[in-house]
Design an enzyme around this catalytic site. Structure first.
Site, PDB file in Angstrom:
ATOM      1  N   GLU A  49       0.833  -1.207   0.000  1.00 21.23           N
ATOM      2  CA  GLU A  49       0.000   0.000   0.000  1.00 21.23           C
ATOM      3  C   GLU A  49       0.867   1.255   0.000  1.00 21.23           C
ATOM      4  OE1 GLU A  49      -1.165   2.928   3.053  1.00 21.23           O
ATOM      5  OE2 GLU A  49      -1.781   0.977   3.832  1.00 21.23           O
ATOM      6  N   HIS A  50       1.939   1.252   0.786  1.00 17.57           N
ATOM      7  CA  HIS A  50       2.868   2.388   0.784  1.00 17.57           C
ATOM      8  C   HIS A  50       3.508   2.562  -0.591  1.00 17.57           C
ATOM      9  CE1 HIS A  50       3.805   3.588   5.158  1.00 17.57           C
ATOM     10  NE2 HIS A  50       2.674   2.914   5.176  1.00 17.57           N
TER      11      HIS A  50
END
Length: 417
Positions: A49-50
């Site tokens: 996600e990052h």
């Protein structure tokens, strides 16, 4: 009802909510979270996600942030136990930009090696921050004890050992396995033209890969204690019993029970433990629901000298819930539930998230009217039924972090309830 759900030719599900507002919320919800991680993958969903914001084939990390912020918008994401979400909040006239950027992130992320190393350091710092925060750590220890050797019991951030060893291949493999049209719901809420939105989403997401639907594991609750002795100012306590899953017919009754027990300043826990006995500053109950289990419990932080009295008194309040619920408490809880639900629907983002979660859980939208009706139908007998269900064969879990934790090594917590 203004909400529409449609499966596009690409196989993508789109949820649109015509909502009169000057702002617009648009997001992508993937029915995959940290529970879908396998051994040695713990933390990969969060790191992925990052990394989605760190560059695509046509944008670098700076451009992704700048294009949204240049028009006053906000872009963000989160990874939870069972979901991953990416979303933007914008002025309505900028919705095409939001769709363009989020589709670019989902389909064309490149995971640059230099960014992986940089973000690895960021996440390791984040893990260190949470490890230093007793409030977060005591909950993490609770979940680890309640769900041992299961992905639900693992921290969403992963561990320092796993995060240190993630490679580009690890991220890419998780991405290819789970980021597909079968797991995706695209949602938009605002003053929109649904036909234009559908056409734009169809065009921008047409290259999204197909794949298999990601399944959640079956969770297994275990009772136990996690006593973490640490020299800090306060002792932090989480106590819980297995609750209800997110489709259980009694889940509304459980929410009402949580309000009665420890939801606010007029609740039983707050009035007895803090106001009458002065044993703590903060105490509250909570109810969490997952796909095949749930948690009903309470948290408090107190002076180490008051730890034993606080736990005994709190568990006595839990035990005393049986056959003691009154109509006034139920009506108060119902009012709080309705107010919280309706207030949340005034925000396009909160409104959209509730609708998407409803669809992912129930494969349909539970309407406002249906929700209010379920709340209105609650009565004393329904609350007491839930209490009996929780306390019928209790398998308690206790997590304590701070001074005097080890005092509870030989104490049978189950005997209190």
């Amino acid at each position: 009802m203004s909400i529409k759900i449609k499966t596009l030719d690409s196989g993508i599900t789109i949820l649109s909510d015509q909502f009169k507002s000057k702002t617009l919320s648009f997001g992508m919800w993937l029915n995959v979270g940290s529970v879908n991680e396998k051994k040695n993958q713990f933390g990969v969903a969060h790191m992925l996600e990052h990394m989605a914001f760190k560059g695509t084939e046509i944008r670098n990390a700076s451009q992704i942030a700048r294009e949204i912020e240049d028009v006053g918008g906000d872009i963000n994401a989160y990874t939870s136990k069972e979901l991953t979400a990416y979303y933007v909040k914008l002025l309505s006239e900028n919705y095409l930009l939001g769709i363009d950027i989020l589709s670019d992130i989902l389909i064309n992320s490149t995971f640059p090696t230099n960014e992986i190393e940089r973000e690895r350091g960021v996440i390791l710092s984040e893990i260190g921050m949470y490890n230093d925060e007793p409030y977060d750590k005591v909950f993490e220890n609770f979940m680890k004890t309640a769900f041992p050797r299961q992905s639900l019991g693992k921290p969403i951030l992963g561990t320092k050992d796993t995060v240190k060893n993630f490679s580009k291949t690890d991220l890419r493999n998780f991405f290819l396995e789970h980021y597909n049209s079968e797991n995706l719901v695209v949602g938009i809420c605002g003053d929109i033209d649904e036909k234009i939105i559908e056409k734009e989403v169809e065009e921008k997401f047409k290259f999204l890969r197909t794949g298999n639907k990601s399944l959640k594991p079956k969770y297994e609750w275990k009772n136990g204690k996690n006593l973490h002795e640490k020299d800090i100012e306060q002792s932090h306590v989480v106590f819980g019993l297995e609750g209800l899953d997110n489709t259980d017919k009694d889940r509304f009754a459980l929410r009402a029970l949580s309000i009665i027990f420890g939801g606010g300043m007029s609740s039983r826990l707050f009035q007895k433990i803090r106001e009458k006995n002065g044993l703590c500053y903060s105490i509250y109950s909570y109810a969490s629901n997952y796909s095949s289990t749930g948690v009903f419990g309470f948290y408090s932080g107190c002076s180490p000298k008051d730890l034993n009295n606080l736990i005994e008194a709190s568990l006595l309040e839990l035990k005393n819930l049986r056959d003691s619920i009154n109509i006034h408490e139920v009506e108060k809880a119902k009012s709080q539930m309705k107010a919280g639900f309706l207030m949340a629907r005034d925000s396009s983002m909160n409104r959209l998230e509730m609708e998407v979660r409803s669809f992912l859980t129930h494969r349909k939208i539970v309407t406002t009217e249906d929700t209010i009706q379920k709340i209105d139908n609650l009565d004393v007998s329904k609350i007491e039924n839930v209490i009996n269900k929780l306390l019928e064969n209790p398998q308690p879990v206790l997590s304590i972090l701070g001074p005097n934790s080890n005092d509870f090594k030989k104490i049978d917590i189950g005997s209190f309830i």
